[in-house]
Design an enzyme around this catalytic site. Structure first.
Site, short mmCIF file in Angstrom:
data_model
loop_
_atom_site.label_atom_id
_atom_site.label_comp_id
_atom_site.label_asym_id
_atom_site.label_seq_id
_atom_site.Cartn_x
_atom_site.Cartn_y
_atom_site.Cartn_z
N ARG A 122 -34.69 -37.39 110.14
CA ARG A 122 -33.51 -38.34 109.82
C ARG A 122 -33.43 -39.76 110.06
O ARG A 122 -32.70 -40.54 110.16
CB ARG A 122 -32.35 -37.80 110.93
CG ARG A 122 -32.11 -36.33 110.88
CD ARG A 122 -31.17 -35.93 111.79
NE ARG A 122 -30.63 -34.54 111.73
CZ ARG A 122 -30.97 -33.54 112.39
NH1 ARG A 122 -31.85 -33.70 113.27
NH2 ARG A 122 -30.59 -32.42 112.26
N LYS A 143 -32.22 -49.72 98.68
CA LYS A 143 -31.94 -48.68 97.84
C LYS A 143 -33.34 -47.76 97.65
O LYS A 143 -34.36 -48.44 97.28
CB LYS A 143 -31.45 -49.27 96.34
CG LYS A 143 -30.06 -49.51 96.15
CD LYS A 143 -29.65 -49.62 94.78
CE LYS A 143 -28.25 -49.97 94.62
NZ LYS A 143 -27.67 -50.09 93.23
N GLU A 185 -36.30 -58.12 85.20
CA GLU A 185 -35.47 -58.33 86.36
C GLU A 185 -35.08 -59.86 86.96
O GLU A 185 -34.16 -60.10 87.52
CB GLU A 185 -36.07 -57.45 87.58
CG GLU A 185 -35.97 -55.91 87.05
CD GLU A 185 -34.42 -55.42 87.40
OE1 GLU A 185 -33.44 -55.90 87.64
OE2 GLU A 185 -34.39 -54.16 87.17
N LYS A 227 -30.91 -61.99 95.01
CA LYS A 227 -30.57 -60.58 95.51
C LYS A 227 -30.12 -60.61 96.95
O LYS A 227 -29.16 -59.71 97.22
CB LYS A 227 -31.75 -59.71 95.18
CG LYS A 227 -31.49 -58.27 95.61
CD LYS A 227 -32.39 -57.22 95.01
CE LYS A 227 -31.75 -55.83 95.15
NZ LYS A 227 -32.63 -54.73 94.77
N GLU A 237 -22.90 -51.58 97.65
CA GLU A 237 -22.18 -51.32 96.23
C GLU A 237 -20.88 -51.06 96.25
O GLU A 237 -20.53 -49.99 95.31
CB GLU A 237 -23.37 -50.38 95.45
CG GLU A 237 -23.10 -51.10 93.96
CD GLU A 237 -24.39 -50.28 93.21
OE1 GLU A 237 -24.14 -49.56 92.39
OE2 GLU A 237 -25.29 -50.64 93.09
N ARG A 241 -22.25 -56.09 94.47
CA ARG A 241 -23.66 -55.50 94.53
C ARG A 241 -23.63 -54.86 93.15
O ARG A 241 -25.02 -54.79 92.45
CB ARG A 241 -24.02 -54.67 95.73
CG ARG A 241 -25.57 -54.50 95.41
CD ARG A 241 -26.26 -53.60 96.83
NE ARG A 241 -27.60 -53.47 96.25
CZ ARG A 241 -28.39 -52.90 97.35
NH1 ARG A 241 -27.74 -52.81 98.61
NH2 ARG A 241 -29.58 -52.87 97.26
N ASN A 245 -26.61 -54.52 88.66
CA ASN A 245 -26.77 -53.47 87.60
C ASN A 245 -26.36 -53.90 86.03
O ASN A 245 -26.39 -53.13 85.15
CB ASN A 245 -25.96 -52.15 87.73
CG ASN A 245 -26.21 -51.45 89.01
OD1 ASN A 245 -27.55 -51.21 89.19
ND2 ASN A 245 -25.59 -51.19 90.13
N HIS A 248 -28.41 -52.39 83.36
CA HIS A 248 -28.78 -51.01 83.77
C HIS A 248 -28.21 -49.86 83.30
O HIS A 248 -28.55 -48.73 83.32
CB HIS A 248 -28.76 -51.14 85.38
CG HIS A 248 -30.06 -51.88 85.79
ND1 HIS A 248 -30.22 -53.17 85.57
CD2 HIS A 248 -31.00 -51.32 86.49
CE1 HIS A 248 -31.10 -53.63 86.37
NE2 HIS A 248 -31.79 -52.44 86.84
N HIS A 252 -30.83 -47.53 82.13
CA HIS A 252 -30.90 -46.09 82.83
C HIS A 252 -30.75 -45.16 81.50
O HIS A 252 -31.37 -43.96 81.76
CB HIS A 252 -29.99 -45.90 84.10
CG HIS A 252 -30.44 -46.88 85.13
ND1 HIS A 252 -29.80 -46.86 86.40
CD2 HIS A 252 -31.73 -47.40 85.26
CE1 HIS A 252 -30.52 -47.59 87.29
NE2 HIS A 252 -31.62 -47.93 86.72
N HIS A 265 -39.24 -49.54 82.77
CA HIS A 265 -37.88 -49.81 83.34
C HIS A 265 -37.17 -51.34 82.95
O HIS A 265 -36.35 -51.45 82.52
CB HIS A 265 -37.92 -49.69 85.03
CG HIS A 265 -36.79 -50.23 85.31
ND1 HIS A 265 -35.53 -49.58 85.44
CD2 HIS A 265 -36.18 -51.46 86.34
CE1 HIS A 265 -34.48 -49.90 86.36
NE2 HIS A 265 -34.94 -51.28 86.35
#
Length: 378
Positions: A122, A143, A185, A227, A237, A241, A245, A248, A252, A265
Site C-alpha cells: 500500500r 504521475k 516536452e 511543471k 489534475e 494541471r 497535456n 497529448h 496518446h 512519445h
C-alpha cells in the site's frame, strides 16, 4: 548543482540537477530517507548495461541490501506483466515498508517503478533517477502508471517520490531520437506557460546538438520549474494541471493506435502539439502561425504529418478515451497565444473534419468518400 523545490498538497521534495553527481547518490538518499532497510533498483536492459554497476557501487557504500530488477527496454514494458514481475521481485527480496525503490531510467521505468512503489504494501518510498531528457517531465509531479491496450497510462496513481536525482551526465549516451523526444516536452512547457522561455529556445537551440552543457541544464531546469509551478497549484489534475497535456490528446491516441513504441512519445506529442495549434487557429479564429510552427518542428526533426495508414476515425475513438474526455466528448488543450492555453470541448463531427484536413495538409491520405459523406477540405 541546482536544487528545485517541489511543493504539492501531499508532499514536498527536491529535484537535484547537476553534472557527475552519481558518486553521491547514497548520501543524498540517506539524508532524505533515513532508516532504509533495503533498496530495489528497477531499471531496463539498456540502462542496466550502461549505469547499473556504478549505481550499485555507490549505493553499497551505505546500504547492505541492494537488489536489482531489470525490465525490457521500451514502452511495451509498462504492462500488467511487468508490473506483476516487479512486485514479485520486491516480495522475493523481502522488501518491507521501510524499504526503498529506485527508478533508474527514463519515463517508462519511472512510471512503472513509481506505480509499483505506490501499490507495494500500500505504498513504500521511492526515488526517481532519470536517465533521459524526456524524464525531466515524467519524473516530476507524481504521475505513475502502466498502459492498457485501450489507452495509455490508464491504470496508475498519483504518488510523489522522495527525491528526483538528475545527473545530466547520464544523458550523454542518448541517441538523437531520444533527445528529440525529450525536447518535445521542453517545447511544450514553454508553449503552455512561458513565452520568454520559448524565445530562448528558438535563439539558443538551433539544432539538437545545441542541447549540451549549460544550455541543456538550463532547459531542463526551466522545464521542471514550469511543471513544478503548475503541479503546486493542482496536484491531481482537477484544473490547470491538465494544461500539461498539451499535444497529448492526439499524441496518446497515436501511440495507442500505432502500437506502443512504434513512435516515440516525444514525436507523438510534437505531432499532437502541431494538431492542437492547427485546431486552435480554427477554434479561436485567430492566427497562431501554424505554418511557422510546422516549419520549426520539421527543422528539429519531428514528424509533421499523420502516418498515411492511420484512420482519422480510429484516432477520434482513441481521443475519446483520453482521461480529459467527459461523457465521450473530447476535451483538448488549445493555445490562445504562446504561454496561454485552455481546455476546450470539441464536437466529434468538427474534430473529425479537422483531423482529415490536418492529414491532407500534412501529406497524408484523405479518402474523399469517407464515412462522413463530406469532401476533404484544403
Amino acid at each position: 548543482m541546482k536544487r528545485i523545490h517541489i511543493a504539492t498538497s501531499s508532499k514536498q521534495y527536491e529535484v537535484v540537477i547537476g553534472n557527475e553527481l552519481l558518486h553521491m547518490i547514497d548520501r543524498m538518499i540517506d539524508r532524505i530517507c533515513p532508516h532504509v532497510t533495503a533498496v530495489l533498483i528497477i531499471t531496463d536492459e539498456t540502462v542496466a548495461s550502461l549505469y547499473l554497476a556504478d549505481v550499485q557501487q555507490a549505493l553499497r557504500q551505505t546500504y547492505d541490501r541492494v537488489y536489482t530488477h531489470i525490465i525490457p527496454s521500451g514502452e511495451e514494458a509498462k504492462s500488467f506483466e511487468q508490473f506483476y514481475a516487479c512486485h514479485t521481485a520486491a516480495l522475493t527480496n523481502r522488501l518491507d515498508r521501510d524499504s526503498l525503490i529506485i527508478a533508474l531510467g527514463g519515463g517508462v521505468v519511472g512510471d512503472l517503478a513509481g506505480f509499483v512503489a505506490a501499490t507495494y504494501m500500500r505504498g513504500i518510498r521511492f526515488v526517481q533517477v532519470p536517465t533521459t531528457l524526456l524524464a525531466h517531465d515524467s519524473a516530476v509531479g507524481g504521475k505513475t502508471a502502466i498502459n492498457h491496450p485501450l489507452g495509455k497510462n490508464m491504470i496508475g496513481a498519483f504518488y510523489q517520490p522522495e527525491l528526483v536525482f538528475y545527473d545530466i551526465s547520464l544523458l550523454h549516451t542518448l541517441p538523437e531520437q531520444e533527445m528529440r523526444s525529450g525536447f518535445a516536452e521542453i517545447i511544450k512547457h514553454s508553449l503552455i506557460y512561458d513565452r520568454v522561455f520559448f524565445g530562448w529556445l528558438q535563439a539558443n537551440v538551433q539544432k539538437l546538438d545545441d542541447l549540451r552543457g549549460d544550455r541543456l541544464q538550463y532547459a531542463i531546469q526551466k522545464g521542471i520549474e514550469i511543471k513544478a509551478a503548475i503541479v503546486a497549484k493542482d496536484e491531481k489534475e482537477h484544473g490547470v494541471r491538465a494544461h500539461l497535456n498539451f499535444g497529448h490528446t492526439l499524441g496518446h491516441a497515436l501511440e495507442s493506435e500505432l502500437g506502443y513504441g512504434v513512435m516515440t512519445h516525444g514525436d507523438a506529442v510534437a505531432l499532437g502539439m502541431l494538431f492542437a495549434i492547427f485546431v486552435s487557429e480554427h477554434f479561436y479564429k485567430q492566427p497562431l502561425f501554424y505554418s511557422s510552427f510546422r516549419t520549426l518542428f520539421k527543422h528539429y526533426g519531428f514528424p509533421t504529418s499523420l502516418p498515411s495508414h492511420v484512420s482519422p476515425e480510429r484516432l477520434l475513438e482513441k481521443m475519446k478515451q483520453d482521461k480529459k474526455a467527459k461523457d465521450q466528448t473530447v476535451r483538448m488543450v488549445l493555445m490562445k497565444e504562446i504561454g496561454t492555453v485552455c481546455v476546450e470541448r470539441i464536437d466529434d463531427e468538427q474534430l473529425l473534419q479537422w483531423l482529415y484536413v490536418f492529414a491532407e495538409e500534412g501529406g497524408g491520405k484523405c479518402d474523399s468518400s469517407d464515412s462522413r459523406g463530406n469532401d476533404c477540405e484544403r
